[in-house]
Motif scaffolding. Sequence first.
Motif, mmCIF file in Angstrom:
data_model
loop_
_atom_site.group_PDB
_atom_site.id
_atom_site.type_symbol
_atom_site.label_atom_id
_atom_site.label_comp_id
_atom_site.label_asym_id
_atom_site.label_seq_id
_atom_site.Cartn_x
_atom_site.Cartn_y
_atom_site.Cartn_z
ATOM 1 N N UNK A 51 6.645 9.036 -3.870
ATOM 2 C CA UNK A 51 7.268 9.174 -2.558
ATOM 3 C C UNK A 51 8.326 8.094 -2.311
ATOM 4 N N UNK A 52 8.169 6.935 -2.922
ATOM 5 C CA UNK A 52 9.154 5.866 -2.749
ATOM 6 C C UNK A 52 10.467 6.170 -3.466
ATOM 7 N N UNK A 53 10.412 6.982 -4.517
ATOM 8 C CA UNK A 53 11.605 7.248 -5.313
ATOM 9 C C UNK A 53 12.707 7.852 -4.442
ATOM 10 N N UNK A 54 13.854 7.180 -4.422
ATOM 11 C CA UNK A 54 14.983 7.671 -3.657
ATOM 12 C C UNK A 54 14.905 7.418 -2.164
ATOM 13 N N UNK A 55 13.891 6.670 -1.723
ATOM 14 C CA UNK A 55 13.726 6.391 -0.301
ATOM 15 C C UNK A 55 13.566 4.891 -0.065
ATOM 16 N N UNK A 56 13.709 4.485 1.171
ATOM 17 C CA UNK A 56 13.435 3.102 1.541
ATOM 18 C C UNK A 56 11.935 2.848 1.416
ATOM 19 N N UNK A 57 11.575 1.800 0.681
ATOM 20 C CA UNK A 57 10.160 1.475 0.535
ATOM 21 C C UNK A 57 9.556 1.078 1.871
ATOM 22 N N UNK A 58 10.373 0.525 2.772
ATOM 23 C CA UNK A 58 9.859 0.145 4.089
ATOM 24 C C UNK A 58 9.388 1.373 4.868
ATOM 25 N N UNK A 59 10.092 2.487 4.702
ATOM 26 C CA UNK A 59 9.688 3.727 5.373
ATOM 27 C C UNK A 59 8.318 4.169 4.875
ATOM 28 N N UNK A 60 8.136 4.138 3.559
ATOM 29 C CA UNK A 60 6.846 4.550 2.983
ATOM 30 C C UNK A 60 5.747 3.582 3.394
ATOM 31 N N UNK A 61 6.041 2.294 3.395
ATOM 32 C CA UNK A 61 5.050 1.297 3.825
ATOM 33 C C UNK A 61 4.580 1.585 5.251
ATOM 34 N N UNK A 62 5.543 1.875 6.125
ATOM 35 C CA UNK A 62 5.202 2.100 7.526
ATOM 36 C C UNK A 62 4.361 3.363 7.719
ATOM 37 N N UNK A 63 4.604 4.373 6.914
ATOM 38 C CA UNK A 63 3.903 5.642 7.061
ATOM 39 C C UNK A 63 2.644 5.721 6.203
ATOM 40 N N UNK A 64 2.381 4.700 5.386
ATOM 41 C CA UNK A 64 1.308 4.844 4.400
ATOM 42 C C UNK A 64 -0.071 5.120 5.003
ATOM 43 N N UNK A 65 -0.447 4.499 6.118
ATOM 44 C CA UNK A 65 -1.744 4.868 6.701
ATOM 45 C C UNK A 65 -1.850 6.371 6.982
ATOM 46 N N UNK A 66 -0.730 6.980 7.366
ATOM 47 C CA UNK A 66 -0.729 8.418 7.588
ATOM 48 C C UNK A 66 -0.927 9.199 6.291
ATOM 49 N N UNK A 67 -0.355 8.703 5.198
ATOM 50 C CA UNK A 67 -0.575 9.329 3.896
ATOM 51 C C UNK A 67 -2.054 9.288 3.535
ATOM 52 N N UNK A 68 -2.674 8.124 3.754
ATOM 53 C CA UNK A 68 -4.094 7.975 3.417
ATOM 54 C C UNK A 68 -4.942 8.976 4.207
ATOM 55 N N UNK A 69 -4.603 9.170 5.465
ATOM 56 C CA UNK A 69 -5.343 10.134 6.291
ATOM 57 C C UNK A 69 -5.085 11.563 5.826
ATOM 58 N N UNK A 70 -3.827 11.901 5.619
ATOM 59 C CA UNK A 70 -3.459 13.274 5.283
ATOM 60 C C UNK A 70 -4.061 13.724 3.950
ATOM 61 N N UNK A 71 -4.159 12.789 2.999
ATOM 62 C CA UNK A 71 -4.679 13.134 1.680
ATOM 63 C C UNK A 71 -6.138 12.690 1.492
ATOM 64 N N UNK A 72 -6.850 12.470 2.612
ATOM 65 C CA UNK A 72 -8.286 12.148 2.565
ATOM 66 C C UNK A 72 -8.580 10.968 1.648
ATOM 67 N N UNK A 73 -7.766 9.900 1.787
ATOM 68 C CA UNK A 73 -7.987 8.721 0.960
ATOM 69 C C UNK A 73 -7.683 8.942 -0.504
ATOM 70 N N UNK A 74 -6.923 9.998 -0.806
ATOM 71 C CA UNK A 74 -6.556 10.369 -2.170
ATOM 72 C C UNK A 74 -7.784 10.647 -3.040
ATOM 73 N N UNK A 75 -8.811 11.185 -2.383
ATOM 74 C CA UNK A 75 -9.988 11.634 -3.120
ATOM 75 C C UNK A 75 -9.543 12.606 -4.217
ATOM 76 N N UNK A 76 -9.970 12.348 -5.447
ATOM 77 C CA UNK A 76 -9.484 13.132 -6.589
ATOM 78 C C UNK A 76 -9.856 14.606 -6.458
ATOM 79 N N UNK A 77 -11.120 14.882 -6.152
ATOM 80 C CA UNK A 77 -11.562 16.279 -6.065
ATOM 81 C C UNK A 77 -10.835 17.014 -4.944
ATOM 82 N N UNK A 78 -10.694 16.347 -3.794
ATOM 83 C CA UNK A 78 -10.007 16.983 -2.669
ATOM 84 C C UNK A 78 -8.555 17.286 -3.027
#
Length: 225
Positions: A51-78
């Motif tokens: 997700x950082x590729x081609x984007x500001x890393x600060x944007x991804x840093x700021x939104x990262x808690x939302x990524x963790x929620x949306x992808x269920x903590x990146x649970x592999x099976x999920x």
Amino acid sequence: MQSFAEIHRLAADRHGGADALEAGLSKPKTADELKAIPDHRWLAMFSRVVFQAGMSWKVIDAKWPGFEEAFHGFDIAYCAGLTPDDLDTLAQDTRIVRSPPKIASVAFNAALLRDVAVEHGSAAALFADWPADDFVGLLDLLRTRGNRLGGNSAAYALRFLGCDGMVFGRDGVAALIRAGVVDKPPKTKRDFAKVQAALNQWRAESGRTLTEISQILAKSIDAAG
């Protein structure tokens, strides 16, 4: 080919001497430390660099808690089980960057890590036990079996998680060219084989890790920060 002693001297001269150079180097984790990293954290980091590729890393840093929620903590099976409908829903989720190809890569790479875990007991075990003298082989595995993990994405993810390896940034590549290892940024398997051979020679000469060698290479270039 340029000796590692000469490369180290150049880096030390540009960064305030040998002691100052050493103080600025990061070291890789041990195999046991890498094996202790849960597989969902490997998926999270691979996803982050995608997700950082081609984007500001600060944007991804700021939104990262939302990524963790949306992808269920990146649970592999999920994540490996995400359906096309799930992916469409995520593409409308304002908590994350709504790039359908990058969202789909999370499911794809989760499936890869799931399969690797079956083969090796855990995904972490594969990365921890991979030999440093074939680091480019690990990058090739992730590029060919993973999704959107080409370029420097996999190398950065592995570095951030503490794996011993080389990051092919601008300054590091410039140092490889100056050292006579390659005559242009490496792209082909032949190029990367030359790089690996040089790294192995420098490891034998210096007793250092690939992580240290990679940083010292970059710092031996005037533009290195």
